[in-house]
Design a protein around this motif. Structure first.
Motif, mmCIF file in Angstrom:
data_model
loop_
_atom_site.group_PDB
_atom_site.id
_atom_site.type_symbol
_atom_site.label_atom_id
_atom_site.label_comp_id
_atom_site.label_asym_id
_atom_site.label_seq_id
_atom_site.Cartn_x
_atom_site.Cartn_y
_atom_site.Cartn_z
ATOM 1 N N TYR A 173 117.568 52.036 70.262
ATOM 2 C CA TYR A 173 117.290 53.447 70.563
ATOM 3 C C TYR A 173 117.484 54.359 69.356
ATOM 4 C CZ TYR A 173 117.057 52.110 75.445
ATOM 5 O OH TYR A 173 116.688 51.540 76.628
ATOM 6 N N ILE A 174 117.763 53.797 68.203
ATOM 7 C CA ILE A 174 118.063 54.631 67.030
ATOM 8 C C ILE A 174 116.887 55.527 66.636
ATOM 9 C CG2 ILE A 174 117.395 53.214 65.035
ATOM 10 C CD1 ILE A 174 120.370 53.654 64.109
ATOM 11 N N ALA A 175 115.681 55.101 66.959
ATOM 12 C CA ALA A 175 114.489 55.893 66.636
ATOM 13 C C ALA A 175 114.075 56.808 67.790
ATOM 14 C CB ALA A 175 113.337 54.969 66.247
ATOM 15 N N GLY A 176 114.917 56.921 68.805
ATOM 16 C CA GLY A 176 114.660 57.849 69.900
ATOM 17 C C GLY A 176 113.996 57.249 71.110
ATOM 18 N N LYS A 177 113.652 55.985 71.040
ATOM 19 C CA LYS A 177 113.059 55.329 72.194
ATOM 20 C C LYS A 177 113.211 53.826 72.047
ATOM 21 C CE LYS A 177 108.295 55.022 70.567
ATOM 22 N NZ LYS A 177 106.943 55.243 70.977
ATOM 23 N N SER A 178 112.967 53.110 73.125
ATOM 24 C CA SER A 178 113.086 51.654 73.057
ATOM 25 C C SER A 178 111.766 50.961 73.318
ATOM 26 C CB SER A 178 114.124 51.167 74.072
ATOM 27 O OG SER A 178 113.641 51.385 75.376
ATOM 28 N N SER A 179 110.726 51.701 73.567
ATOM 29 C CA SER A 179 109.404 51.120 73.778
ATOM 30 C C SER A 179 108.634 51.241 72.472
ATOM 31 C CB SER A 179 108.668 51.873 74.889
ATOM 32 O OG SER A 179 107.351 51.398 75.005
ATOM 33 N N PHE A 180 108.127 50.143 71.993
ATOM 34 C CA PHE A 180 107.504 50.127 70.668
ATOM 35 C C PHE A 180 106.053 49.685 70.722
ATOM 36 C CE2 PHE A 180 112.036 49.290 70.297
ATOM 37 C CZ PHE A 180 112.398 50.392 69.566
ATOM 38 N N ASP A 206 123.394 67.014 67.921
ATOM 39 C CA ASP A 206 122.944 66.592 66.591
ATOM 40 C C ASP A 206 121.713 65.694 66.702
ATOM 41 O OD1 ASP A 206 125.157 67.797 65.270
ATOM 42 O OD2 ASP A 206 126.338 65.955 65.381
ATOM 43 N N TYR A 207 121.806 64.720 67.603
ATOM 44 C CA TYR A 207 120.745 63.725 67.739
ATOM 45 C C TYR A 207 119.428 64.369 68.171
ATOM 46 C CZ TYR A 207 118.525 59.292 68.917
ATOM 47 O OH TYR A 207 117.671 58.230 68.966
ATOM 48 N N VAL A 208 119.508 65.305 69.104
ATOM 49 C CA VAL A 208 118.307 65.993 69.581
ATOM 50 C C VAL A 208 117.739 66.880 68.467
ATOM 51 C CG1 VAL A 208 117.443 67.727 71.205
ATOM 52 C CG2 VAL A 208 118.887 65.859 72.020
ATOM 53 N N ALA A 209 118.598 67.606 67.765
ATOM 54 C CA ALA A 209 118.133 68.470 66.675
ATOM 55 C C ALA A 209 117.427 67.660 65.593
ATOM 56 C CB ALA A 209 119.302 69.248 66.076
ATOM 57 N N ALA A 210 117.999 66.527 65.225
ATOM 58 C CA ALA A 210 117.391 65.682 64.198
ATOM 59 C C ALA A 210 116.112 65.031 64.705
ATOM 60 C CB ALA A 210 118.380 64.606 63.751
ATOM 61 N N GLY A 211 116.069 64.710 65.991
ATOM 62 C CA GLY A 211 114.911 64.018 66.557
ATOM 63 C C GLY A 211 113.716 64.904 66.841
ATOM 64 N N LYS A 212 113.898 66.218 66.775
ATOM 65 C CA LYS A 212 112.794 67.138 67.086
ATOM 66 C C LYS A 212 111.570 66.888 66.218
ATOM 67 C CE LYS A 212 115.186 71.048 67.071
ATOM 68 N NZ LYS A 212 115.486 72.488 67.153
ATOM 69 N N ILE A 213 111.781 66.518 64.971
ATOM 70 C CA ILE A 213 110.641 66.338 64.060
ATOM 71 C C ILE A 213 109.789 65.129 64.416
ATOM 72 C CG2 ILE A 213 111.774 67.512 62.146
ATOM 73 C CD1 ILE A 213 112.092 64.661 60.894
ATOM 74 N N THR A 214 110.302 64.250 65.254
ATOM 75 C CA THR A 214 109.554 63.038 65.609
ATOM 76 C C THR A 214 108.554 63.259 66.729
ATOM 77 O OG1 THR A 214 111.196 62.322 67.238
ATOM 78 C CG2 THR A 214 111.520 61.579 64.951
ATOM 79 N N GLY A 215 108.676 64.398 67.418
ATOM 80 C CA GLY A 215 107.773 64.673 68.527
ATOM 81 C C GLY A 215 108.210 64.047 69.833
ATOM 82 N N ILE A 216 109.371 63.424 69.843
ATOM 83 C CA ILE A 216 109.905 62.841 71.076
ATOM 84 C C ILE A 216 110.543 63.965 71.878
ATOM 85 C CG2 ILE A 216 111.558 61.178 72.022
ATOM 86 C CD1 ILE A 216 111.191 59.557 69.429
ATOM 87 N N SER A 217 110.356 63.945 73.185
ATOM 88 C CA SER A 217 110.876 65.020 74.035
ATOM 89 C C SER A 217 112.400 65.054 74.014
ATOM 90 C CB SER A 217 110.395 64.838 75.477
ATOM 91 O OG SER A 217 111.087 63.765 76.095
ATOM 92 N N GLN A 218 112.944 66.230 74.296
ATOM 93 C CA GLN A 218 114.391 66.387 74.361
ATOM 94 C C GLN A 218 114.972 65.465 75.432
ATOM 95 O OE1 GLN A 218 115.858 70.408 74.568
ATOM 96 N NE2 GLN A 218 117.870 69.764 75.281
ATOM 97 N N GLU A 219 114.281 65.343 76.541
ATOM 98 C CA GLU A 219 114.742 64.472 77.630
ATOM 99 C C GLU A 219 114.854 63.023 77.161
ATOM 100 O OE1 GLU A 219 112.449 62.935 81.426
ATOM 101 O OE2 GLU A 219 113.089 65.021 81.714
#
Length: 182
Positions: A174-181, A121-134
């Motif tokens: 990490y809710i936005a897909g990464k922790s580096s801002f 679910d998380y990967v499918a929803a995150g695809k639109i953000t441009g963050i890699s699946q990894e």
């Protein structure tokens, strides 16, 4: 006062919400977000979930404008955004819209509609953000703290950590897909 880390985190989300890249958040950004969400999930005008999506986005925008648009110009600037979150972190007043927004985002990420967010679910929803699946999978592991699924209650706690915590090690970062801002 908001720490440098938290400011970067808040501005990361601010830039994500600025869908038209105008440099401010306004109702148009929220309408674009609703359109993108409906398209991503395959909801069509007339569907109950389509209506719920747009109704929730309207509720969130109206509340955000009321509490965040300090100069009443119909837009929330980056400074107003950070100030709003600083104020919210100090008071529990006027947070119902945040709860509704959190529940909406949870629902958007619960692709299989089972009441939980799993890594698929998380990967499918995150695809639109441009963050890699990894990177999305790594973020999910941090968010879920090793559990296979995230419940709504867990997600609400993570949501609060993202917006309200000054702790750079909080899993909610990490809710936005990464922790580096940066």
């Amino acid at each position: 006062m908001v720490s440098d880390f938290r400011r970067k985190k808040l501005l990361h989300m601010y830039k994500f919400l600025d869908k038209d890249n105008s440099g401010s958040i306004d109702k148009k950004d929220f309408q674009l977000a609703a359109e993108n969400a409906a398209k991503q999930r395959g909801w069509k005008e007339g569907d109950a979930l389509y209506k719920e999506c747009f109704d929730t986005i309207d509720l969130v925008w109206n509340a955000l404008q009321r509490v965040g648009d300090a100069n009443n110009d119909g837009e929330v600037s980056a400074d107003e955004w950070v100030t709003m979150w600083d104020t919210i972190s100090k008071s529990a007043a006027d947070r119902e819209w945040l709860t509704q927004y959190c529940k909406f985002i949870f629902k958007m990420q619960d692709y299989n509609n089972d009441g939980f967010i799993d890594s698929d679910d998380y990967v499918a929803a995150g695809k639109i953000t441009g963050i890699s699946q990894e990177d999305l999978l790594a973020a999910f592991l941090k968010l879920s703290q090793g559990k296979p699924k995230i419940s709504l209650t867990d997600f609400q706690n993570l949501w609060d950590e993202y917006f309200l915590s000054e702790d750079p090690n909080a899993p909610g970062n990490y809710i936005a897909g990464k922790s580096s801002f940066d």
